[in-house]
Design an enzyme around this catalytic site. Structure first.
Site, short mmCIF file in Angstrom:
data_model
loop_
_atom_site.label_atom_id
_atom_site.label_comp_id
_atom_site.label_asym_id
_atom_site.label_seq_id
_atom_site.Cartn_x
_atom_site.Cartn_y
_atom_site.Cartn_z
N ASP A 38 8.08 -7.63 0.03
CA ASP A 38 7.95 -6.07 -0.36
C ASP A 38 8.81 -6.57 -2.33
O ASP A 38 10.16 -7.12 -2.21
CB ASP A 38 8.35 -5.23 -0.48
CG ASP A 38 7.41 -4.50 -0.76
OD1 ASP A 38 6.58 -3.97 -1.39
OD2 ASP A 38 6.72 -3.20 0.28
N ASP A 91 5.34 -3.65 -5.38
CA ASP A 91 5.25 -2.23 -5.69
C ASP A 91 4.68 -1.65 -6.60
O ASP A 91 5.92 -2.84 -8.27
CB ASP A 91 7.17 -1.74 -5.33
CG ASP A 91 6.61 -0.51 -4.77
OD1 ASP A 91 5.57 0.06 -4.65
OD2 ASP A 91 7.09 0.34 -5.52
N GLU A 131 0.34 -4.45 -6.27
CA GLU A 131 -0.28 -2.53 -6.41
C GLU A 131 -0.36 -1.89 -7.43
O GLU A 131 0.21 -1.90 -8.14
CB GLU A 131 0.53 -1.70 -5.51
CG GLU A 131 0.35 -0.57 -5.32
CD GLU A 131 2.20 0.13 -4.43
OE1 GLU A 131 1.50 1.78 -4.54
OE2 GLU A 131 2.48 0.18 -5.18
N HIS A 156 2.11 2.12 4.07
CA HIS A 156 2.72 2.89 4.41
C HIS A 156 2.41 4.45 3.94
O HIS A 156 3.12 5.64 3.55
CB HIS A 156 3.94 2.52 3.83
CG HIS A 156 4.29 2.39 2.90
ND1 HIS A 156 3.18 0.86 2.14
CD2 HIS A 156 5.22 2.51 1.70
CE1 HIS A 156 3.83 1.42 1.35
NE2 HIS A 156 4.10 1.49 0.77
N ASP A 157 1.66 4.76 1.73
CA ASP A 157 1.41 5.58 1.88
C ASP A 157 0.72 6.15 2.43
O ASP A 157 -0.01 7.24 0.92
CB ASP A 157 1.30 5.10 -0.18
CG ASP A 157 2.87 4.30 -0.51
OD1 ASP A 157 3.89 5.06 -0.45
OD2 ASP A 157 2.40 3.40 -1.44
#
Length: 551
Positions: A98, A199, A241, A315-316
């Site tokens: 990440d 991210d 993302e 995870h979001d």
């Protein structure tokens, strides 16, 4: 041109804090991940997307990085990280790190220096504006609530933070800062990782004075420079993302001619149960026609131009079987149906830890159950402006990021087998029935259904290269589409709801995979679909036409 390996791959996201605890301190860690590689190999995945394990004070659970070159002690050591990379390689699994480079922690050495004085060499690594205490430079808001500007007493100026106030945004216009990022990325590439998940990467081109957060004018210039300076000549996988991506700009990222990224996460399909123009907490019922159109639009837009990422969870995001499936009487059937819809499309599928065993949202009872900063801030803000406790809790239970972050449910023992200590957050109480050990005992479990879907992607080129055609777009209950490649046609039919449905298509199909028992060859005219029924058929006859197979 050599085929890109990630087109046949399936990615499994690990949120390390909640995956497996190897030392009994209640927090998942690298050695816990190492102990479960056999499980991931059995599932058949090719890539682990590893959420941040870097040094961090954990204001946002690791997405606030204070040391890009170190491992947070709660997760382990750099030697253990190197061992994980080696052991994954031995299992045929790559690690995708990440990459969080829109912002750092306010405890990163760069920011610690930057806030000391306006003349500090690191000052322009971040974004500062003049302003009096209590009077931010403009009305930009943080994604976590409140102003996106935080006053710094040391120099009497504001710094920008589009997320937590302990996550100051980096200034990508600063060439020296960018070179530091390239250096850090090459450090991890040299260590042997298989790629990067980036991210909120569409925010790096921000222009705060003009109110531009996503898709700034220099965004693609920065990504092309990143490609040149780091991974461009390596056999790696990159995904960005991009919450602000639309059809017009979305295809730019993954167009191979532009030399930027391999694919992006765009979220149009995940916004279909949100009131348009409102926050994610403003709920509306899912309209299947809208969901189908969102998927189909991106399938068509990227055909021959780029590549899709296929996902329901992260995870979001809340657990998909609770969100759009049925996590009670049809949990198994609906989880398999949702998997079929996604994995049958063109693109690289992503599985979030626990999705493959049908883990569900947590049964929250009050605000004291929530830990995520976004959820806590939302509760406080909505209370102040007059929302009722019932309204707020309905939204939080549906959409809170905490739903995805409860510990992985390994077995029916204490703390679901996640830890021998006290877990950092609550374990979902349904772990005694829903856990990996039980799934592995049952040959008809969700786990083995995902295993079959993953195998199909490796074995069948039609899933990689086949064109996509949405069928019955106006049907309010059935999600169906056709994949076609080299004379072969695969029909995917899914009843998206818990009541029977009808589907009609001329011809017969051989069952490739189904979540209900049915004849190996099925007549497709006037089909009666059971609740959440899903199947993939290879067409052997369409009307009076025999399909010519070409393998």
């Amino acid at each position: 041109m050599k085929e890109k390996w990630w087109k046949r791959s399936v990615v499994y996201q690990i949120y390390p804090r909640s995956f497996c605890d190897g030392n009994g301190d209640g927090i998942g860690d690298i050695n816990g991940i190492r102990s479960k590689l056999w499980y991931l190999k059995k599932l058949g995945i090719d890539v682990i997307w590893l959420s941040p394990v870097y040094g961090s004070p954990n204001a946002d659970n690791g997405y606030d990085i204070s040391d890009y070159y170190g491992i947070s002690p709660e997760y382990g050591t750099m030697d253990e990280m190197k061992a994980l990379i080696r052991e994954c390689e031995n299992c045929g699994i790559r690690i995708m790190m990440d990459l969080v480079v829109n912002h750092t922690s306010d405890e990163h050495p760069w920011f610690m220096e930057a806030k000391k004085s306006k003349n500090n060499p690191y000052r322009n690594y971040y974004i500062w504006r003049k302003g009096e205490a209590g009077s931010p430079p403009n009305g930009l808001e943080s994604c976590f609530g409140g102003s996106a500007w935080e006053y710094s007493e040391e120099t009497g100026e504001y710094y920008l933070h589009f997320y937590h106030k302990k996550q100051p945004d980096l200034n990508w216009e600063n060439e020296a800062m960018r070179k530091e990022i390239w250096k850090m990325m090459n450090f991890w590439i040299d260590m042997g990782i298989g790629g990067f998940r980036m991210d909120v990467i569409d925010v790096i081109g921000k222009i705060p004075d003009q109110g531009i957060k996503e898709n700034g004018p220099k965004l693609h210039e920065y990504l092309q420079e990143m490609n040149r300076e780091t991974f461009g000549d390596k056999n790696l996988m990159t995904v960005g993302e991009c919450w602000g991506a639309d059809i017009e700009n979305g295809s730019l990222y993954s167009d191979p001619e532009r030399k930027e990224l391999d694919m992006i996460f765009q979220f149009e399909q995940m916004l279909t149960d949100q009131v348009p123009g409102k926050q994610k907490w403003d709920l509306k019922l899912l309209e299947l026609k809208q969901l189908k159109q969102a998927f189909a639009k991106w399938q068509k837009a990227l055909e021959g131009k780029g590549w899709n990422s296929l996902f329901w969870n992260s995870h979001d995001l809340p657990r998909i079987v609770s969100r759009w499936g049925n996590d009670k009487e049809y949990r198994v059937e609906s989880a398999k149906m949702l998997a079929t819809v996604l994995h049958g499309m063109k693109g690289t599928p992503y599985i979030y830890q626990g999705e493959e065993i049908g883990m569900t949202n947590y049964p929250f009872s009050g605000i004291e159950d929530f830990m995520d900063v976004e959820s806590v801030n939302m509760y406080q803000e909505r209370k102040q402006i007059g929302y009722s406790e019932e309204e707020i809790m309905e939204s939080l239970c549906a959409k809170s990021r905490d739903n995805a972050r409860t510990p992985m449910q390994w077995n029916s023992g204490p703390q679901a087998g996640f830890t021998k200590g006290t877990p950092w957050c609550r374990v979902n109480p349904n772990y005694t029935e829903i856990n990996a050990e039980e799934a592995l005992k049952d040959s008809d479990s969700i786990f083995y259904y995902y295993q079959k879907l993953i195998s199909l992607r490796k074995e069948e080129p039609i899933l990689i290269y086949g064109t996509f055609e949405l069928l019955c777009p106006e049907d309010e209950q059935v999600f169906a589409y056709m994949r076609e490649w080299m004379g072969k046609k695969w029909l995917v039919v899914c009843n998206f709801y818990g009541k029977p449905a009808e589907f009609d298509y001329p011809g017969r199909g051989r069952v490739i995979l189904s979540n209900y028992r049915q004849d190996s060859v099925t007549q497709l005219e006037q089909m009666k679909l059971r609740p959440y029924e899903a199947a993939i058929y290879e067409m052997i006859e369409s009307g009076n036409h025999i399909i010519q197979r070409r393998d």
